[in-house]
Scaffold this motif. Structure first.
Motif, PDB file in Angstrom:
ATOM      1  N   TYR A 193     -69.019   3.667 -46.019  1.00 19.47           N
ATOM      2  CA  TYR A 193     -68.347   4.455 -47.145  1.00 19.47           C
ATOM      3  C   TYR A 193     -69.166   5.250 -47.917  1.00 19.47           C
ATOM      4  O   TYR A 193     -68.550   6.503 -48.235  1.00 19.47           O
ATOM      5  N   LYS A 250     -62.110   6.307 -47.176  1.00 20.34           N
ATOM      6  CA  LYS A 250     -61.677   5.142 -47.944  1.00 20.34           C
ATOM      7  C   LYS A 250     -61.544   3.815 -46.771  1.00 20.34           C
ATOM      8  O   LYS A 250     -61.529   2.739 -47.422  1.00 20.34           O
ATOM      9  N   TYR A 258     -63.192   2.635 -44.680  1.00 25.43           N
ATOM     10  CA  TYR A 258     -64.333   1.540 -44.768  1.00 25.43           C
ATOM     11  C   TYR A 258     -64.371   0.842 -46.030  1.00 25.43           C
ATOM     12  O   TYR A 258     -64.733  -0.534 -45.917  1.00 25.43           O
ATOM     13  N   LEU A 259     -64.087   1.218 -46.902  1.00 19.60           N
ATOM     14  CA  LEU A 259     -64.208   0.589 -48.423  1.00 19.60           C
ATOM     15  C   LEU A 259     -62.772  -0.397 -48.230  1.00 19.60           C
ATOM     16  O   LEU A 259     -62.998  -1.385 -48.787  1.00 19.60           O
TER      17      LEU A 259
END
Length: 273
Positions: free
Chosen positions: A5, A11, A13-14
């Protein structure tokens, strides 16, 4: 995923990180004792149970990951994750810090201070201090350094301490890398720590197959897969100690060797332990 991220700004990944952290916090609220993280493997203590083994060492790595998500979160979500790691820290500090500064490993057959729980909880505390500035975290973390500094990495003292081997290198020297920003230059504590780091880097030079070492370590065998994670530790140490910057190239070589094992001939990796 947190680093993915950071590097890409994507986003997704987050979002994956926060879904996982939310799950761990939900499990934590059901765990006994209060503040414990659910390890989520084996037949060890489950949410809602008040018996069975539970390990500080393993839970500390979960705490570090929840903290990593908290650092990147905002508002109430950030508060929820920080409250979670504070609850875990309180549990361990109140119950598992030994007289020598080391950390016991929770509900386990061995009740004394242990190398792995000292390393992983100490690593977590240094990062938690960086985020919260809670002086108690730094005090306990430095006690972990003193306990670790007091051992000879040439000697095994079972079960409390193991001599240099892949898992010790991974966890203990990740811990030393986290500690270095808080060790006063020229102090006995710092000098002893740097002496251990030099010893670890020599062990790596003698044992990493990416450098041509002839050893018995089989990187894809269960309990020996730690070898493939050790370039990460070298990168951390080189970042903190510029005199070892030349070791980055050696870590790159080792990482290319590991990649060759996982992707032989460019094929998809085989499932391993």
């Amino acid at each position: 995923l947190c680093v993915a991220y950071d590097m890409t700004g994507e986003k997704k990944y987050l979002d994956a990180c926060t879904r996982w952290a939310d799950m761990m916090v939900d499990y934590q609220r059901q765990m006994k004792p209060k503040g414990a993280y659910y390890l989520n493997y084996g037949k060890f203590r489950q949410p809602g149970e008040d018996e069975g083994w539970w390990f500080v060492a393993d839970a500390s790595t979960i705490a570090s990951a929840v903290l990593a998500v908290a650092v990147r979160a905002e508002g109430e979500q950030r508060k929820k994750y920080l409250d979670s790691v504070r609850s875990f820290a309180r549990l361990v500090i109140d119950n598992y810090v030994g007289e020598g500064g080391g950390i016991a490993d929770g509900f386990w057959s061995f009740k004394g201070e242990w190398w792995s729980s000292t390393a992983t909880f100490g690593t977590f505390l240094f990062h938690a201090y960086a985020e919260t500035k809670d002086p108690e975290y730094l005090k306990v973390a430095l006690g972990c350094v003193d306990w670790m500094n007091g051992h000879d990495f040439h000697k095994s003292e079972p079960p409390a301490f193991k001599s240099l081997c892949p898992p010790v290198l991974l966890y203990v020297f990740e811990f030393y890398a986290a500690s270095l920003p808080y060790l006063e230059s020229g102090s006995p504590r710092r000098e002893t720590a740097e002496g251990h780091v030099a010893e670890a880097l020599k062990w790596l030079a003698d044992n990493q197959k990416g450098r041509g070492a002839k050893t018995d370590w089989e990187y894809l065998q269960k309990a020996k897969t730690y070898m493939s994670g050790l370039p990460y530790v070298v990168y951390l140490l080189a970042r903190q100690l510029p005199k070892y910057h030349d070791q980055v190239a050696e870590a790159d070589r080792e990482l290319r060797y590991v990649t060759g094992l996982l992707f032989p001939g460019g094929e998809k990796p085989r499932l391993t332990n």
